[in-house]
Design a protein around this motif. Sequence first.
Motif, mmCIF file in Angstrom:
data_model
loop_
_atom_site.group_PDB
_atom_site.id
_atom_site.type_symbol
_atom_site.label_atom_id
_atom_site.label_comp_id
_atom_site.label_asym_id
_atom_site.label_seq_id
_atom_site.Cartn_x
_atom_site.Cartn_y
_atom_site.Cartn_z
ATOM 1 N N GLY A 122 0.802 -1.223 0.000
ATOM 2 C CA GLY A 122 0.000 0.000 0.000
ATOM 3 C C GLY A 122 0.825 1.258 0.000
ATOM 4 N N GLU A 123 2.078 1.147 0.434
ATOM 5 C CA GLU A 123 3.061 2.233 0.374
ATOM 6 C C GLU A 123 2.540 3.556 0.947
ATOM 7 O OE1 GLU A 123 4.102 2.060 -3.805
ATOM 8 O OE2 GLU A 123 5.742 0.652 -3.367
ATOM 9 N N GLY A 124 1.861 3.442 2.097
ATOM 10 C CA GLY A 124 1.418 4.638 2.798
ATOM 11 C C GLY A 124 0.087 5.193 2.355
ATOM 12 N N ASP A 125 -0.497 4.643 1.301
ATOM 13 C CA ASP A 125 -1.815 5.075 0.838
ATOM 14 C C ASP A 125 -2.879 4.312 1.627
ATOM 15 O OD1 ASP A 125 -4.322 4.693 -0.881
ATOM 16 O OD2 ASP A 125 -3.266 6.239 -2.027
ATOM 17 N N PHE A 126 -3.730 5.026 2.346
ATOM 18 C CA PHE A 126 -4.687 4.396 3.254
ATOM 19 C C PHE A 126 -5.617 3.440 2.512
ATOM 20 C CE2 PHE A 126 -8.497 4.086 5.877
ATOM 21 C CZ PHE A 126 -7.973 3.942 7.152
ATOM 22 N N LYS A 127 -6.192 3.887 1.415
ATOM 23 C CA LYS A 127 -7.156 3.052 0.687
ATOM 24 C C LYS A 127 -6.477 1.833 0.075
ATOM 25 C CE LYS A 127 -10.582 6.620 -0.418
ATOM 26 N NZ LYS A 127 -11.375 7.276 -1.497
ATOM 27 N N LYS A 128 -5.344 2.037 -0.574
ATOM 28 C CA LYS A 128 -4.639 0.912 -1.191
ATOM 29 C C LYS A 128 -4.230 -0.115 -0.137
ATOM 30 C CE LYS A 128 -1.322 1.757 -4.071
ATOM 31 N NZ LYS A 128 -0.112 2.392 -4.655
ATOM 32 N N THR A 129 -3.787 0.371 1.003
ATOM 33 C CA THR A 129 -3.349 -0.531 2.062
ATOM 34 C C THR A 129 -4.476 -1.448 2.516
ATOM 35 O OG1 THR A 129 -1.631 0.976 2.865
ATOM 36 C CG2 THR A 129 -2.474 -0.641 4.433
ATOM 37 N N LEU A 130 -5.639 -0.885 2.789
ATOM 38 C CA LEU A 130 -6.753 -1.705 3.262
ATOM 39 C C LEU A 130 -7.268 -2.640 2.173
ATOM 40 C CD1 LEU A 130 -6.559 0.147 5.717
ATOM 41 C CD2 LEU A 130 -9.052 0.172 5.796
ATOM 42 N N ILE A 131 -7.284 -2.183 0.940
ATOM 43 C CA ILE A 131 -7.770 -3.026 -0.157
ATOM 44 C C ILE A 131 -6.824 -4.198 -0.395
ATOM 45 C CG2 ILE A 131 -8.135 -3.071 -2.648
ATOM 46 C CD1 ILE A 131 -9.403 -0.262 -2.329
ATOM 47 N N TYR A 132 -5.517 -3.942 -0.422
ATOM 48 C CA TYR A 132 -4.558 -5.044 -0.550
ATOM 49 C C TYR A 132 -4.725 -6.039 0.603
ATOM 50 C CZ TYR A 132 -1.552 -3.207 -4.319
ATOM 51 O OH TYR A 132 -1.051 -2.804 -5.529
ATOM 52 N N THR A 133 -4.834 -5.526 1.805
ATOM 53 C CA THR A 133 -4.926 -6.389 2.985
ATOM 54 C C THR A 133 -6.161 -7.275 2.927
ATOM 55 O OG1 THR A 133 -3.769 -4.733 4.345
ATOM 56 C CG2 THR A 133 -5.048 -6.411 5.503
ATOM 57 N N ILE A 134 -7.308 -6.670 2.711
ATOM 58 C CA ILE A 134 -8.563 -7.433 2.724
ATOM 59 C C ILE A 134 -8.658 -8.369 1.530
ATOM 60 C CG2 ILE A 134 -11.074 -7.191 2.610
ATOM 61 C CD1 ILE A 134 -10.666 -4.507 4.191
ATOM 62 N N ASN A 135 -8.095 -7.978 0.400
ATOM 63 C CA ASN A 135 -8.158 -8.829 -0.788
ATOM 64 C C ASN A 135 -7.360 -10.123 -0.634
ATOM 65 O OD1 ASN A 135 -9.977 -7.506 -2.448
ATOM 66 N ND2 ASN A 135 -8.417 -6.218 -3.412
ATOM 67 N N CYS A 136 -6.534 -10.214 0.399
ATOM 68 C CA CYS A 136 -5.838 -11.473 0.666
ATOM 69 C C CYS A 136 -6.792 -12.537 1.199
ATOM 70 C CB CYS A 136 -4.713 -11.258 1.678
ATOM 71 S SG CYS A 136 -3.289 -10.348 1.036
ATOM 72 N N GLY A 137 -7.965 -12.135 1.690
ATOM 73 C CA GLY A 137 -8.927 -13.090 2.216
ATOM 74 C C GLY A 137 -8.603 -13.539 3.626
ATOM 75 N N ASP A 138 -9.259 -14.643 4.050
ATOM 76 C CA ASP A 138 -9.104 -15.250 5.370
ATOM 77 C C ASP A 138 -9.786 -14.387 6.437
ATOM 78 O OD1 ASP A 138 -8.406 -17.000 7.392
ATOM 79 O OD2 ASP A 138 -6.314 -17.146 6.833
ATOM 80 N N ASP A 139 -9.078 -13.994 7.485
ATOM 81 C CA ASP A 139 -9.724 -13.291 8.605
ATOM 82 C C ASP A 139 -9.752 -11.788 8.308
ATOM 83 O OD1 ASP A 139 -10.962 -12.908 10.994
ATOM 84 O OD2 ASP A 139 -9.413 -13.821 12.220
ATOM 85 N N THR A 140 -10.546 -11.413 7.336
ATOM 86 C CA THR A 140 -10.463 -10.093 6.712
ATOM 87 C C THR A 140 -10.870 -8.940 7.620
ATOM 88 O OG1 THR A 140 -12.620 -10.624 5.749
ATOM 89 C CG2 THR A 140 -10.695 -10.894 4.336
ATOM 90 N N ASP A 141 -11.796 -9.182 8.552
ATOM 91 C CA ASP A 141 -12.156 -8.086 9.451
ATOM 92 C C ASP A 141 -11.000 -7.764 10.388
ATOM 93 O OD1 ASP A 141 -12.605 -10.584 10.730
ATOM 94 O OD2 ASP A 141 -13.872 -9.617 12.232
ATOM 95 N N CYS A 142 -10.245 -8.806 10.783
ATOM 96 C CA CYS A 142 -9.109 -8.603 11.688
ATOM 97 C C CYS A 142 -7.931 -7.939 10.974
ATOM 98 C CB CYS A 142 -8.669 -9.938 12.280
ATOM 99 S SG CYS A 142 -9.898 -10.691 13.359
ATOM 100 N N THR A 143 -7.600 -8.452 9.783
ATOM 101 C CA THR A 143 -6.461 -7.881 9.066
ATOM 102 C C THR A 143 -6.749 -6.452 8.631
ATOM 103 O OG1 THR A 143 -7.251 -8.853 6.983
ATOM 104 C CG2 THR A 143 -5.678 -10.141 8.267
#
Length: 482
Positions: free
Chosen positions: A248-269
Motif C-alpha cells: 500500500g506504500e502509505g496510501d490508506f485506501k490501497k493498504t486496506l484493499i490489498y490487505t482485505i483482498n488477501c482473504g481469510d480473517d479479513t475483518d481482523c487484518t
Amino acid sequence: MALKMKLNKEEYLNKMHGCWIGKNIGGTMGDAYEGTHEILDIKGFSTAKGEPAPNDDLDLQLVWLKAMQKVGPKAMSANVLSYYWMTHITPYWNEYGVTMGNLEMGLLPPLSGEMNNKYWQVSNGAWIRSEIWACLAPGIPNIAIKYAIMDASVDHGLAEGTYAEIFTAALQSMAFFESDIRKLINIGLSYIPENCRIAKSIKMVIDGYDKGLDWKDVRNMLQKDSEDIGWFQAPANIGYTVLGLLYGEGDFKKTLIYTINCGDDTDCTGATAGAILGIIMGADKIPADWKEYIGDAIRTKCINGTYVRPLPKSCADLVQRIYDLTPIVLNEYGIDLEYTDEETSFGDIVPEKILEGQKEEFFTRSPYSFEIPCVPHSNVLVEYDEEPIVKPGCDFKIRLRIRNYLETYYYHDVTVGLPEGWTADYSRTCYVRQQSSPYKDAAVWEMTVHVGENVSAVNRISVMMSSRLCVVPVAVPITLLG
C-alpha cells in the motif's frame, strides 16, 4: 526523580482518533468477507453509510480499558484480565471458548491459553486487540508489550498468537512517532523470537516485496506456508496485514484493499492495518470520503452490558478516556507526563531501558506456569515441568519462585491444603532474600505431591505462605486436572 515527558496534546489526540477510526473502517470493510478462502477484488465498502460493523477486535479493548481504569497499572495482571473476561465478555467461539472453559476449572494464564488449545493458540484472537496498550504507552513499546503479554497469554498461552500481539503492540506504540512502515515492521520484529512462525511470515512478505513479486504471489506463498495449521491463524494473517502495509506504500485506501483482498480473517487484518495507518497519519489525514462514510460511532456485540457501563459510544469518547488514563499508566513507570501545545519531548527517557529484559524473561518461561501478584510485597511464579494432569498414585512436582519487593529479607511459614488421601513433601519454611531481580534469581520453594487414589476431574491444592512482615499472606491456588 521522575523522568519528564512532554506530549503534544493535539497530535496525540489526532493520532489516537485516527487509530480507532481506522480500526472501524478496516473492520467494517473486511467484515463481509471474513473466512474467504480465495483472493478477493474489493474496491471499498459493501455496508450502509454510517453503520460501522460491531467487532470483537474492538469490543474486548473496551473491557481492557475498563479494567485499567478500575485496578490501575500497578495491579493490572493477566489474572485481572481473566476476571474481566469471565464477567464481561460473552463469545464462546474458538480460543475464547477454550480459555473460558480452562478459567472455569481454575487454570490461570498462561495455562488458560495452553491447555486443550494447541490449535487455537496460534490463531488471531490476541493481536487484533493490541491498540489499547499502544495508545496507553505511545513511543514506549516495552510498556505496551508488558500489557500485551498479559492480554494474549490469557487465551494464547506462550505461543505464536502471543508473539503476534507483541509484534503489533510494539509496532503501534512506535507508530505515534515513526511514520516509516519498514522501520516500524523491523521494530516489531525486534520484539519477537527471530525463528518463530510470525517472524517467518513477516520476513516472507518483506522478501517478496523487495524482489518486486506481485502481491498475489506473496499472498499465495503465505497461504501455502500455513497449510499445516489451517485458516484463521496468526502467521498468515499477520503476513497479509504486513503485505497490505508494504504494497500500500502509505496510501490508506490501497493498504486496506490489498490487505482485505488477501482473504481469510479479513475483518481482523483490515482493522489492524487501518489502525496502524490511522496512528501514523492521524484522523485528519484519513481519506475524507471513507471517514465520512463510516462515521464516528462504536457498535459492540461481545460485551455483557450489565457490567460495562457506560460504554464509549464514539471513537472520540474512547480517545478521551484513554487520554485521561495515559498519565496514570506512565507514572507507574517513573514517567511524569505533561500534555503540551509545544513539541513532543522524551527528555532523558530512553524507551528501551524501561522494563528492560522483560521479553527475554517471558520467552524463557515454562508454558506450564502462572503468576500470583501479591502487591505490594512480592510476586510468585508457579511452575510445573509438565501439563498439570495427574493419575492415581503418581507424583507431581510444583515449584514456586518468589520475587521480593521489600527492603529486607524474611521467612515464610508454609502450610498446604490437599485433596483427601493426597500427601506432599515440602519445607515448612521458605527464606526470601532481599531482591527484586528476575525470577531466575528469586527465592525457590518446591513441593512434590503424592497423588492419592481418589482423583477428580478438577483437584485443588492451596499453598499459604505467611510472614510477620507481610500483613496479607501469600495464597497460591493450584489446580491439577484428573
